[in-house]
Design an enzyme around this catalytic site. Structure first.
Site, PDB file in Angstrom:
ATOM      1  N   LYS A 196      44.524  38.931  40.918  1.00  0.00           N
ATOM      2  CA  LYS A 196      43.387  39.032  40.000  1.00  0.00           C
ATOM      3  C   LYS A 196      43.796  38.444  38.663  1.00  0.00           C
ATOM      4  O   LYS A 196      44.771  38.892  38.044  1.00  0.00           O
ATOM      5  CB  LYS A 196      42.970  40.491  39.839  1.00  0.00           C
ATOM      6  CG  LYS A 196      41.883  40.693  38.785  1.00  0.00           C
ATOM      7  CD  LYS A 196      41.385  42.121  38.746  1.00  0.00           C
ATOM      8  CE  LYS A 196      40.389  42.320  37.626  1.00  0.00           C
ATOM      9  NZ  LYS A 196      39.854  43.698  37.596  1.00  0.00           N
ATOM     10  N   GLU A 234      52.429  38.417  44.273  1.00  0.00           N
ATOM     11  CA  GLU A 234      51.522  39.569  44.144  1.00  0.00           C
ATOM     12  C   GLU A 234      51.014  40.030  45.516  1.00  0.00           C
ATOM     13  O   GLU A 234      50.983  41.217  45.826  1.00  0.00           O
ATOM     14  CB  GLU A 234      50.323  39.197  43.262  1.00  0.00           C
ATOM     15  CG  GLU A 234      50.618  39.133  41.778  1.00  0.00           C
ATOM     16  CD  GLU A 234      50.687  40.518  41.145  1.00  0.00           C
ATOM     17  OE1 GLU A 234      50.584  41.524  41.857  1.00  0.00           O
ATOM     18  OE2 GLU A 234      50.857  40.577  39.912  1.00  0.00           O
ATOM     19  N   LYS A 249      40.618  36.921  43.043  1.00  0.00           N
ATOM     20  CA  LYS A 249      39.527  37.068  42.084  1.00  0.00           C
ATOM     21  C   LYS A 249      39.870  36.383  40.771  1.00  0.00           C
ATOM     22  O   LYS A 249      40.967  36.617  40.275  1.00  0.00           O
ATOM     23  CB  LYS A 249      39.308  38.563  41.859  1.00  0.00           C
ATOM     24  CG  LYS A 249      38.304  38.899  40.792  1.00  0.00           C
ATOM     25  CD  LYS A 249      38.240  40.381  40.607  1.00  0.00           C
ATOM     26  CE  LYS A 249      37.325  40.672  39.432  1.00  0.00           C
ATOM     27  NZ  LYS A 249      37.258  42.066  39.148  1.00  0.00           N
TER      28      LYS A 249
HETATM   29  C1  PBG Z   1      37.915  46.279  36.728  1.00  0.00           C
HETATM   30  C2  PBG Z   1      37.028  45.214  37.298  1.00  0.00           C
HETATM   31  C3  PBG Z   1      36.476  44.123  36.617  1.00  0.00           C
HETATM   32  C4  PBG Z   1      35.729  43.400  37.549  1.00  0.00           C
HETATM   33  C5  PBG Z   1      35.821  44.074  38.753  1.00  0.00           C
HETATM   34  N1  PBG Z   1      36.661  45.187  38.574  1.00  0.00           N
HETATM   35  C6  PBG Z   1      36.509  43.793  35.178  1.00  0.00           C
HETATM   36  C7  PBG Z   1      37.732  43.350  34.539  1.00  0.00           C
HETATM   37  O1  PBG Z   1      38.796  43.230  35.128  1.00  0.00           O
HETATM   38  O2  PBG Z   1      37.647  43.126  33.352  1.00  0.00           O
HETATM   39  C8  PBG Z   1      34.986  42.145  37.253  1.00  0.00           C
HETATM   40  C9  PBG Z   1      34.033  41.680  38.285  1.00  0.00           C
HETATM   41  C10 PBG Z   1      33.099  40.623  37.864  1.00  0.00           C
HETATM   42  O3  PBG Z   1      33.218  39.960  36.818  1.00  0.00           O
HETATM   43  O4  PBG Z   1      32.136  40.424  38.615  1.00  0.00           O
HETATM   44  N2  PBG Z   1      37.440  47.575  37.036  1.00  0.00           N
END
Ligand code: PBG
Length: 326
Positions: A196, A234, A249
């Site tokens: 992520k 990771e 992601k």
């Molecule tokens: C953290 C989380 C985020 C997203 C999913 N889980 C936000 C972040 O990391 O700031 C983002 C998902 C998206 O932008 O659609 N709980």
């Protein structure tokens, strides 16, 4: 000399193109992200995510009905609590908004729907960070792991089928696996947000989940966008720690990572088509600059082609309906 006709022979009709299609997109491969907000009396549209709402528990159930009717079999739930504090107490409160939503969905839909819970603290902390913040303003990895364990147990107890830790703390998968096993939830799988990135494409999500950090950013725990090889580290760590499925992601701007991860592990792989990726297409479509539906489908297909088994996307229901009728 005549040219070799192979490239075009198999493109001449829709039927023959469909016969030889290398990948396809099916509704069952889409996971719908849903937001539930405490204290709402009716669903609130999210301005930066057309078609997305902050739901009440009852409208959340309706959204799941619509998803199931379109052939979607899984959702991931995010919550917005009425009160926030430094440790995110509402994240694991038995009557916290996410726990109430999970149990409502589980009793309404049973096992017909895969109910995933995003396991993190940012929606629940007053500072908006994904973990426990020390006096110096850093996020304390190991103190955060203890909180994630409690949150995962609360979510599993409330009826989540899948726990999806998204905070990018080191060791979070192992910690959560141990906590689930020790609390009688050894059958609950973990979908790890394994690779992520610290992305500006999460902007609209932070409006929907009301969780923008009040100071600093997430670059000290989420991955730097320059890192390709690190994704393998990771992912390997998460699989070794017990992740049943892994996720990359964002998706579209990280298709190289999706392809790398697909080649290196055999567990199911998800790609998160994040809020900003969805919003950009919607915004351009609203101006008539492009055909939003077709671009959205092309983007989703590219994620499948890169190797994702399933895709988390705000476009899930619309895209699934197009698949049924198209
Ligand atoms: C953290 C989380 C985020 C997203 C999913 N889980 C936000 C972040 O990391 O700031 C983002 C998902 C998206 O932008 O659609 N709980």
């Amino acid at each position: 000399m005549f040219p070799d006709r192979r490239p075009r022979r198999l493109r001449s009709t829709r039927a023959i193109r469909s016969l030889v299609a290398e990948v396809e997109l099916r509704p069952r491969q889409l996971v719908l992200p849903l937001f539930v907000k405490e204290g709402l009396s009716s669903p609130e549209p999210v301005a930066s995510l057309p078609g997305v709402f902050q739901h009440t528990i009852s409208s959340l159930e309706g959204a799941c009905e619509d998803a199931l009717a379109a052939g979607i079999v899984s959702v991931i739930v995010f919550g917005v609590p009425e009160t926030k504090d430094a440790v995110g107490s509402q994240a694991d409160a038995p009557d916290g908004i996410v726990q109430r939503a999970l149990s409502a969905l589980r009793s309404r839909f049973g096992d017909d729907l895969v109910i995933m819970a995003d396991t993190c603290l940012d929606e629940f902390t007053d500072h908006g960070h994904c973990g426990i913040v020390t006096q110096s303003g850093a996020v304390d990895n190991d103190a955060t792991l203890e909180r994630y364990q409690a949150v995962a147990i609360a979510q599993a107890a409330a009826g989540a089928h899948v726990i999806a830790p998204s905070g990018m703390m080191d060791g979070q998968v192992a910690a959560i696996r141990a906590a689930l096993d020790d609390s009688g939830h050894e059958g609950i799988p973990i979908l790890a947000y394994a690779a992520k990135y610290a992305s500006a494409l999460y902007g609209p999500f932070r409006d929907a989940a009301e969780c923008a950090p009040s100071f600093g950013d997430r670059t000290a725990y989420q991955m730097d966008p320059s890192m390709r090889r690190e994704a393998a580290i990771e992912v390997d760590l998460d699989v070794a720690e017990g992740a049943d499925m892994v996720m990359v992601k964002p998706a579209l701007s990280y298709l190289d990572i999706v392809a790398d991860v697909r080649a290196s592990v055999d567990v199911p792989l998800g790609a998160y088509h994040v809020s900003g990726e969805y919003a950009m297409v919607q915004a351009a479509g609203a101006r008539g600059w492009l055909d939003a539906d077709r671009v959205m489908d092309e983007h989703l297909l590219s994620m499948r082609r890169a190797g994702a088994d399933f895709i988390l996307t705000y476009a899930a229901v619309d895209a699934a309906r197009r698949m049924i009728t198209g």
